[in-house]
Design an enzyme around this catalytic site. Structure first.
Site, PDB file in Angstrom:
ATOM      1  N   HIS A  45      -6.293 -21.674   8.890  1.00 30.47           N
ATOM      2  CA  HIS A  45      -7.596 -22.137   8.397  1.00 30.47           C
ATOM      3  C   HIS A  45      -8.382 -20.991   7.763  1.00 30.47           C
ATOM      4  O   HIS A  45      -8.971 -21.156   6.691  1.00 30.47           O
ATOM      5  CB  HIS A  45      -8.430 -22.763   9.507  1.00 30.47           C
ATOM      6  CG  HIS A  45      -9.856 -22.914   9.093  1.00 30.47           C
ATOM      7  ND1 HIS A  45     -10.277 -23.876   8.201  1.00 30.47           N
ATOM      8  CD2 HIS A  45     -10.959 -22.149   9.362  1.00 30.47           C
ATOM      9  CE1 HIS A  45     -11.570 -23.722   7.956  1.00 30.47           C
ATOM     10  NE2 HIS A  45     -12.006 -22.684   8.651  1.00 30.47           N
ATOM     11  N   CYS A  54      -7.604 -28.464   9.690  1.00 35.27           N
ATOM     12  CA  CYS A  54      -8.808 -29.275   9.504  1.00 35.27           C
ATOM     13  C   CYS A  54      -8.471 -30.737   9.214  1.00 35.27           C
ATOM     14  O   CYS A  54      -9.241 -31.626   9.543  1.00 35.27           O
ATOM     15  CB  CYS A  54      -9.687 -28.675   8.410  1.00 35.27           C
ATOM     16  SG  CYS A  54     -10.460 -27.123   8.957  1.00 35.27           S
ATOM     17  N   CYS A  73     -12.915 -28.428   4.578  1.00 36.88           N
ATOM     18  CA  CYS A  73     -11.643 -27.726   4.379  1.00 36.88           C
ATOM     19  C   CYS A  73     -10.477 -28.708   4.310  1.00 36.88           C
ATOM     20  O   CYS A  73     -10.479 -29.738   4.974  1.00 36.88           O
ATOM     21  CB  CYS A  73     -11.435 -26.724   5.507  1.00 36.88           C
ATOM     22  SG  CYS A  73      -9.940 -25.739   5.340  1.00 36.88           S
ATOM     23  N   ASP A  97       0.862  -1.184   0.000  1.00 38.81           N
ATOM     24  CA  ASP A  97       0.000   0.000   0.000  1.00 38.81           C
ATOM     25  C   ASP A  97       0.901   1.239   0.000  1.00 38.81           C
ATOM     26  O   ASP A  97       2.121   1.129   0.078  1.00 38.81           O
ATOM     27  CB  ASP A  97      -0.973  -0.028   1.173  1.00 38.81           C
ATOM     28  CG  ASP A  97      -0.283   0.090   2.515  1.00 38.81           C
ATOM     29  OD1 ASP A  97       0.953   0.237   2.552  1.00 38.81           O
ATOM     30  OD2 ASP A  97      -0.973   0.026   3.546  1.00 38.81           O
ATOM     31  N   CYS A 138      -7.217 -27.629   4.869  1.00 37.89           N
ATOM     32  CA  CYS A 138      -6.042 -27.020   5.495  1.00 37.89           C
ATOM     33  C   CYS A 138      -5.452 -27.979   6.540  1.00 37.89           C
ATOM     34  O   CYS A 138      -6.092 -28.931   6.970  1.00 37.89           O
ATOM     35  CB  CYS A 138      -6.369 -25.664   6.130  1.00 37.89           C
ATOM     36  SG  CYS A 138      -7.095 -25.755   7.775  1.00 37.89           S
ATOM     37  N   ASP A 146      -7.970  -7.344   0.171  1.00 38.60           N
ATOM     38  CA  ASP A 146      -7.040  -7.591   1.277  1.00 38.60           C
ATOM     39  C   ASP A 146      -7.765  -7.268   2.549  1.00 38.60           C
ATOM     40  O   ASP A 146      -8.623  -6.361   2.575  1.00 38.60           O
ATOM     41  CB  ASP A 146      -5.809  -6.688   1.174  1.00 38.60           C
ATOM     42  CG  ASP A 146      -6.078  -5.302   1.725  1.00 38.60           C
ATOM     43  OD1 ASP A 146      -5.778  -5.042   2.907  1.00 38.60           O
ATOM     44  OD2 ASP A 146      -6.619  -4.454   0.974  1.00 38.60           O
TER      45      ASP A 146
END
Lengths: 352, 352
Positions: free
Chosen positions: B302, B276, B271, B60, B273, B233
């Site tokens: 996650h 999970c 999920c 930014d 991930c 974002d």
């Protein structure tokens, strides 16, 4: 063994433990029985299901942690009564209860319930304590109902040579599948600790693992391996990592120092851990200053890998029949030429 | 885009970002210029060398963070003068300085220096602000010396439709390689935000990325994608993870609640991930109660993966020509049948 007190090695995932070559994770009976309670761990199929670490576990008996509560606990023949550090409730821990909890937690190696006397303690106190610990060992073995867990006995006796001898003889007689050297690293000087470690290790069977509890720093591993020790556990690598320190062959680096903030080199150029392969000291020092979680995570990971690499190198030197020379060369660099007497003595005089 | 404010996505390693399918990481010019300073990052070859994240970065301009300092800053035509939140020193940020810092940081996408007016703000204030932002855009582009960084312009105008139109027309005329929708999610109600997002997205070129800055929650992504937004974002997934919350298609789960402590099921059975695939809610809830670092780490991981999977599914629905139906079905489940008006309107009426 990395220490996973509450069912997690602080900040490190099971995958990372596997990646860095961890072989056993230690978990604490005292903490897990109080929170979340051993039944929840049992409901997950034990520690591997609960924590997702697929390798072996060792649980302590809870005795050491209870003892360290100080005035909050009472010891008698039956066991120990103490107040929970979480909610103040009164809890009793006995050999039978400790084994029952450890069976629920389901580690591969479980420990007999013992008393670890403080340092200093009188000859009389240590004598009465080790005798009770022997009776508690008998009760721990009696209480065992699972055949798939190796219960290790713990030799006590403080720094008193005659008491170590008594504890050794009587403990070895139980013929457990492994033995621990207990009562060390509780505040005694290295000059008193190492003769006791040497004597105990010497007296334990050659063909069974010897585990020095609660030790230690890199120099303690190198010295104790010379004396015949096979297993160690300590919060040191992860704790000192959380405080911003990194272990190397040149000693401990303080990443909190301003100097680190401009160093474009890895923590340890000999190391193959994720932090050393990816980061500069300057970046890690920035993370520390910025209070970023990745800092304690990466320093803990590096320090664990450092100790694993250290024992890998020690193992290789033993296989090569070259341990004494390797250990002295390591010590020369680590202590910058000024080897402490206790270290040289352990490595040179007592080398096996 | 996961947010790595200080050069690290809090608690998450670059390898993990790659594993979960992150495509761009956002870093903050304001924070990095103050600490560790952009020259140290440049000395590492820019953000990829500094942080070890090998994928694209976006920085930014520093403007938004400076504005949010409130009374500590002064704005004039030249730029913004403010006091560092770290040491109170006086720092100036101008379009030229912002671009110079962003060139040192070396991101793939850099942002024009702008003013993001607060909400509420008067029509007059927002008008004068967007006109200055247009002049600052010209100066930002003038200041650019690197040809390998894409400088995105930012459309402002607050929630005033006529001002959005002015800002849109004048900003698009600069022909930058991408455009951001700025000034949103600063406190305005969704009923005011979405018409402004719709109007801006509609007016931006079809063939260039449209980036809605500082947004957002899962429902914001689904609604904004319907309106043509391509990039987002937000600190939300990692921040809410650190606070013990997990994102799922059924809404946000609070792992701080007692109920979670006995649930032997994963956070999100859909999920893939690490958390999970390996952990129960009971284990993660235990980590939170025990204040273990693995808890914020795993919940952040996650939540990032949840948002990545969400946009992967959105992309697939768009490819299938089925976005509206998919988004409404997702919303039905997420909002438990009670779709807010702004959500339905964004998805149904303004769907592209």
């Amino acid at each position: 063994m990395p220490v996973g007190t509450q069912g997690t090695v602080k900040g490190i995932s099971p995958q990372e433990l596997t990646d860095i070559g961890s072989q056993v994770v230690l978990a604490n009976t005292y903490h897990l029985m109080l929170r979340p309670g051993e039944e929840l761990v049992r409901a997950h199929g034990g520690l591997p299901g609960f924590t997702a670490y697929p390798g072996p576990f060792l649980t302590d008996s809870g005795g050491f942690q209870v003892m360290s509560l100080g005035h909050m606990r009472q010891i008698d023949e039956r066991g120990v009564t103490f107040r929970s550090h979480l909610d103040g409730s009164v809890v009793e821990l006995t050999p039978e209860r400790s084994v029952a909890v450890q069976e629920a937690l389901g580690a591969d190696v479980i420990m007999a319930f013992d008393e670890c006397p403080p340092y200093p303690a009188t000859h009389d106190y240590v004598k009465r304590s080790l005798e009770r610990t022997l009776r508690w060992l008998g009760r721990s073995l009696e209480a065992q109902t699972r055949a798939d867990q190796a219960l290790f006995a713990i030799v006590q006796g403080g720094v008193y040579s005659d008491l170590r001898e008594v504890s050794l003889r009587e403990t070895v007689a139980f013929g457990t599948p492994g033995f621990a050297i207990g009562g060390m690293a509780v505040g005694e000087p290295k000059e008193e600790m190492y003769p006791a470690v040497a004597q105990t290790a010497e007296g334990l069977p050659e063909n069974k693992p010897r585990y020095l509890m609660g030790v230690g720093h890199p120099e303690d591993l190198v010295a104790s391996i010379a004396l015949g020790v096979d297993m160690f556990d300590c919060v040191y690598p992860t704790r000192t990592g959380r405080f911003g320190y990194a272990l190397t062959d040149d000693g401990r680096i303080n990443l909190n120092n301003a100097a680190s903030r401009s160093q474009l080199l890895p923590l340890d150029s000999d190391c193959d851990c994720y932090a050393c392969r990816h980061y500069t000291r300057a970046y890690l020092a920035h993370l520390i200053r910025a209070e970023e979680m990745l800092a304690p995570r990466m320093l803990s990971l590096h320090n664990l890998r450092y100790l694993h690499r250290l024992v890998e190198r020690a193992r290789e030197a033993i296989v090569q029949g070259d341990y004494q020379a390797w250990a002295l060369a390591w010590g020369e660099r680590y202590f910058k030429g000024k080897l402490p007497g206790w270290f040289s003595e352990a490595v040179v005089l007592k080398v096996r």
